[in-house]
Design a protein around this motif. Structure first.
Motif, PDB file in Angstrom:
ATOM      1  N   GLU A  74     -26.295  19.638 -34.050  1.00 33.69           N
ATOM      2  CA  GLU A  74     -27.344  19.181 -33.138  1.00 33.69           C
ATOM      3  C   GLU A  74     -28.721  19.663 -33.586  1.00 33.69           C
ATOM      4  N   LYS A  75     -28.797  20.906 -34.010  1.00 32.71           N
ATOM      5  CA  LYS A  75     -30.061  21.476 -34.479  1.00 32.71           C
ATOM      6  C   LYS A  75     -30.604  20.670 -35.668  1.00 32.71           C
ATOM      7  N   GLU A  76     -29.712  20.294 -36.570  1.00 33.80           N
ATOM      8  CA  GLU A  76     -30.095  19.524 -37.750  1.00 33.80           C
ATOM      9  C   GLU A  76     -30.549  18.123 -37.366  1.00 33.80           C
ATOM     10  N   ALA A  77     -29.889  17.521 -36.392  1.00 35.51           N
ATOM     11  CA  ALA A  77     -30.254  16.176 -35.949  1.00 35.51           C
ATOM     12  C   ALA A  77     -31.669  16.143 -35.371  1.00 35.51           C
ATOM     13  N   ARG A  78     -32.136  17.284 -34.855  1.00 34.30           N
ATOM     14  CA  ARG A  78     -33.499  17.363 -34.304  1.00 34.30           C
ATOM     15  C   ARG A  78     -34.521  17.759 -35.358  1.00 34.30           C
ATOM     16  N   GLY A  79     -34.102  17.808 -36.621  1.00 33.42           N
ATOM     17  CA  GLY A  79     -35.031  18.114 -37.690  1.00 33.42           C
ATOM     18  C   GLY A  79     -34.962  19.536 -38.196  1.00 33.42           C
ATOM     19  N   GLY A  80     -34.113  20.365 -37.615  1.00 30.74           N
ATOM     20  CA  GLY A  80     -33.993  21.752 -38.050  1.00 30.74           C
ATOM     21  C   GLY A  80     -33.074  21.894 -39.254  1.00 30.74           C
ATOM     22  N   ARG A  81     -32.977  23.106 -39.756  1.00 30.75           N
ATOM     23  CA  ARG A  81     -32.092  23.375 -40.889  1.00 30.75           C
ATOM     24  C   ARG A  81     -30.674  23.584 -40.389  1.00 30.75           C
ATOM     25  N   PRO A  82     -29.685  23.096 -41.128  1.00 28.22           N
ATOM     26  CA  PRO A  82     -28.307  23.311 -40.701  1.00 28.22           C
ATOM     27  C   PRO A  82     -27.907  24.773 -40.861  1.00 28.22           C
ATOM     28  N   ASN A  83     -27.011  25.221 -40.007  1.00 26.39           N
ATOM     29  CA  ASN A  83     -26.495  26.583 -40.075  1.00 26.39           C
ATOM     30  C   ASN A  83     -25.272  26.555 -40.990  1.00 26.39           C
ATOM     31  N   ARG A  84     -25.356  27.213 -42.121  1.00 23.49           N
ATOM     32  CA  ARG A  84     -24.266  27.194 -43.092  1.00 23.49           C
ATOM     33  C   ARG A  84     -23.599  28.562 -43.214  1.00 23.49           C
ATOM     34  N   LEU A  85     -23.568  29.307 -42.109  1.00 25.61           N
ATOM     35  CA  LEU A  85     -22.935  30.622 -42.099  1.00 25.61           C
ATOM     36  C   LEU A  85     -21.453  30.492 -41.798  1.00 25.61           C
ATOM     37  N   THR A  86     -20.642  31.328 -42.446  1.00 21.31           N
ATOM     38  CA  THR A  86     -19.229  31.445 -42.115  1.00 21.31           C
ATOM     39  C   THR A  86     -19.006  32.873 -41.614  1.00 21.31           C
ATOM     40  N   THR A  87     -17.756  33.224 -41.368  1.00 23.22           N
ATOM     41  CA  THR A  87     -17.484  34.569 -40.853  1.00 23.22           C
ATOM     42  C   THR A  87     -17.732  35.648 -41.898  1.00 23.22           C
ATOM     43  N   THR A  88     -17.622  35.317 -43.192  1.00 20.80           N
ATOM     44  CA  THR A  88     -17.791  36.357 -44.218  1.00 20.80           C
ATOM     45  C   THR A  88     -18.937  36.102 -45.179  1.00 20.80           C
ATOM     46  N   GLY A  89     -19.700  35.024 -44.978  1.00 21.17           N
ATOM     47  CA  GLY A  89     -20.770  34.734 -45.916  1.00 21.17           C
ATOM     48  C   GLY A  89     -21.560  33.502 -45.522  1.00 21.17           C
ATOM     49  N   TYR A  90     -22.135  32.860 -46.527  1.00 25.88           N
ATOM     50  CA  TYR A  90     -22.974  31.692 -46.268  1.00 25.88           C
ATOM     51  C   TYR A  90     -23.031  30.796 -47.505  1.00 25.88           C
ATOM     52  N   TRP A  91     -23.293  29.521 -47.258  1.00 26.90           N
ATOM     53  CA  TRP A  91     -23.506  28.547 -48.327  1.00 26.90           C
ATOM     54  C   TRP A  91     -25.000  28.461 -48.577  1.00 26.90           C
ATOM     55  N   LYS A  92     -25.397  28.596 -49.828  1.00 24.51           N
ATOM     56  CA  LYS A  92     -26.816  28.543 -50.182  1.00 24.51           C
ATOM     57  C   LYS A  92     -27.045  27.355 -51.112  1.00 24.51           C
ATOM     58  N   ALA A  93     -28.026  26.539 -50.763  1.00 24.73           N
ATOM     59  CA  ALA A  93     -28.376  25.395 -51.597  1.00 24.73           C
ATOM     60  C   ALA A  93     -28.980  25.895 -52.904  1.00 24.73           C
ATOM     61  N   THR A  94     -28.610  25.250 -53.991  1.00 27.57           N
ATOM     62  CA  THR A  94     -29.149  25.602 -55.303  1.00 27.57           C
ATOM     63  C   THR A  94     -29.868  24.396 -55.877  1.00 27.57           C
ATOM     64  N   GLY A  95     -31.015  24.611 -56.415  1.00 33.13           N
ATOM     65  CA  GLY A  95     -31.769  23.517 -57.019  1.00 33.13           C
ATOM     66  C   GLY A  95     -32.283  22.532 -55.987  1.00 33.13           C
TER      67      GLY A  95
END
Length: 174
Positions: A74-95
């Motif tokens: 929902e946050k992303e649909a309103r123009g915000g950044r998506p939350n890419r956190l998991t329980t032990t880490g996070y996904w980081k965009a590269t390039g």
């Protein structure tokens, strides 16, 4: 799915992922067969090493790649950044995001590559897990898409398609 012959592997091109699979899903029609191939799953609720067990029937047992539709946050649909956190880490965009082209050289989607980091930013440790995220592009006037600039194209729909990959631990030069 019916029993597949030995050696069969679900290996769609980027164009097929966007033009066929993702666009079919975005059209909103019931797609039970498609859901068996590429399931809907909020992958950010799971660690990458847990994802293979949730893969579609054609990807079960594939040691290299799995496909999922991810509901748009929902946050992303309103123009915000998506939350890419998991329980032990996070996904980081590269390039920078890249474009996906159809065979007639039209831009049909965006591709973003992400790497999984264990821990929390900024002290996370890079892992061997990689993911490609695909988004379909929607042109305001589909008939004039060829003459539209890429700046008038907007991401379309409620879901994205992700292909999860585990990068090999030892890469040898050929």
């Amino acid at each position: 799915m019916d029993e597949m012959p030995p050696g069969y592997r679900f290996y769609p091109t980027e164009e097929e992922l966007i033009s066929f699979y993702l666009n079919k899903k975005l059209q909103g029609a019931p797609t039970p067969q498609l859901d068996r191939v590429i399931p809907l799953l909020n992958i950010y609720n799971f660690n990458p090493w847990d994802l293979p067990q949730y893969a579609g029937e054609l990807c079960h047992g594939d040691p290299e790649q799995w496909f999922f539709f991810i509901p748009r946050q929902e946050k992303e649909a309103r123009g915000g950044r998506p939350n890419r956190l998991t329980t032990t880490g996070y996904w980081k965009a590269t390039g920078s995001p890249g474009y996906v082209y159809s065979k007639d050289s039209k831009i049909i989607g965006l591709k973003r590559t992400m790497v999984f980091y264990k821990g929390r930013a900024p002290a996370g440790r890079k892992t061997q897990w990689k993911m490609n995220e695909y988004r379909a592009i929607h042109y305001p006037h589909q008939a004039t898409a060829a003459s539209s600039s890429s700046s008038s194209a907007t991401p379309k729909g409620e879901e994205v398609c992700a292909m999860g990959l585990q990068m090999p631990v030892n890469l040898e030069k050929f």
